[in-house]
Scaffold this motif. Structure first.
Motif, PDB file in Angstrom:
ATOM      1  N   UNK A  60     -47.034 -28.106   0.165  1.00 53.31           N
ATOM      2  CA  UNK A  60     -46.944 -28.570  -1.225  1.00 53.31           C
ATOM      3  C   UNK A  60     -47.500 -27.466  -2.116  1.00 53.31           C
ATOM      4  N   UNK A  61     -46.687 -26.996  -3.034  1.00 52.27           N
ATOM      5  CA  UNK A  61     -47.083 -25.993  -4.014  1.00 52.27           C
ATOM      6  C   UNK A  61     -47.106 -26.709  -5.357  1.00 52.27           C
ATOM      7  N   UNK A 107     -35.536 -36.744 -16.217  1.00 52.46           N
ATOM      8  CA  UNK A 107     -36.247 -36.984 -17.484  1.00 52.46           C
ATOM      9  C   UNK A 107     -37.726 -37.265 -17.252  1.00 52.46           C
ATOM     10  N   UNK A 108     -38.353 -36.398 -16.517  1.00 54.36           N
ATOM     11  CA  UNK A 108     -39.794 -36.451 -16.234  1.00 54.36           C
ATOM     12  C   UNK A 108     -40.291 -35.007 -16.243  1.00 54.36           C
ATOM     13  N   UNK A 109     -41.583 -34.848 -16.540  1.00 51.68           N
ATOM     14  CA  UNK A 109     -42.155 -33.503 -16.523  1.00 51.68           C
ATOM     15  C   UNK A 109     -42.187 -32.960 -15.096  1.00 51.68           C
ATOM     16  N   UNK A 154     -42.109 -29.058  -2.878  1.00 51.11           N
ATOM     17  CA  UNK A 154     -42.555 -29.935  -1.785  1.00 51.11           C
ATOM     18  C   UNK A 154     -41.663 -29.621  -0.584  1.00 51.11           C
ATOM     19  N   UNK A 155     -42.272 -29.440   0.575  1.00 57.23           N
ATOM     20  CA  UNK A 155     -41.503 -29.176   1.793  1.00 57.23           C
ATOM     21  C   UNK A 155     -41.828 -30.263   2.807  1.00 57.23           C
ATOM     22  N   UNK A 156     -40.791 -30.993   3.198  1.00 57.16           N
ATOM     23  CA  UNK A 156     -40.903 -31.993   4.259  1.00 57.16           C
ATOM     24  C   UNK A 156     -40.223 -31.425   5.492  1.00 57.16           C
ATOM     25  N   UNK A 157     -40.733 -31.771   6.649  1.00 57.23           N
ATOM     26  CA  UNK A 157     -40.106 -31.294   7.876  1.00 57.23           C
ATOM     27  C   UNK A 157     -40.041 -32.400   8.898  1.00 57.23           C
ATOM     28  N   UNK A 158     -39.175 -32.202   9.874  1.00 52.77           N
ATOM     29  CA  UNK A 158     -39.061 -33.167  10.964  1.00 52.77           C
ATOM     30  C   UNK A 158     -40.366 -33.174  11.740  1.00 52.77           C
ATOM     31  N   UNK A 174     -45.620 -35.053  -8.469  1.00 49.24           N
ATOM     32  CA  UNK A 174     -46.493 -36.140  -8.010  1.00 49.24           C
ATOM     33  C   UNK A 174     -45.690 -37.263  -7.367  1.00 49.24           C
ATOM     34  N   UNK A 175     -44.505 -37.545  -7.910  1.00 46.45           N
ATOM     35  CA  UNK A 175     -43.631 -38.561  -7.331  1.00 46.45           C
ATOM     36  C   UNK A 175     -43.215 -38.161  -5.916  1.00 46.45           C
TER      37      UNK A 175
END
Length: 130
Positions: free
Chosen positions: A63-64, A11-13, A69-73, A19-20
């Protein structure tokens, strides 16, 4: 090895969710109750540990804006990525799919598939509670 969560409605845009997730300190609120350590190492990197598991350092790789969002080891010992894909479904609603992608030998994949699946499910559920 590929693990993907079901679509989670938030329930957020789309922008608010992006951004979160872009701010790595917010991942602490998504972690399971079994977290034993969480530490922000820099603006794009954090360390966490779950009880009985080794510490893992995740770094924001890509980050697009408002979409992914892409996190990696941070270590090459266990190369994997955790991707959050965000899709708008209204002015104040979005859908998020989390996916894990890693290259592991068959034995390692068998040992970690269930814990990774459970971990991803918890992240997704907690994201839905935002």
């Amino acid at each position: 090895m590929h693990v993907e969560t079901p679509v989670q409605k938030v329930n957020k845009s789309q922008q608010e969710v992006f951004e979160f997730l872009h701010d790595v300190k917010n991942f602490k609120s998504l972690m399971p109750d079994t977290i034993s350590k969480f530490e922000v190492l820099s603006e794009d990197k954090f360390l966490f540990a779950l009880k009985g598991m080794p510490e893992i350092v995740l770094k924001r790789k890509e980050a697009y804006p408002h979409e992914k969002i892409v996190l990696g080891a941070a270590s090459d010992k266990l190369p994997f990525t955790l991707t959050g894909t965000i899709r708008s479904i209204g002015a104040s609603e979005s859908e998020v799919v989390l996916s894990f992608e890693g290259e592991f030998n068959a034995m390692m994949a068998m040992m970690i598939k269930t814990p990774i699946t459970n971990f991803m499910g918890t992240l997704s559920e907690n994201l839905g509670k935002l």
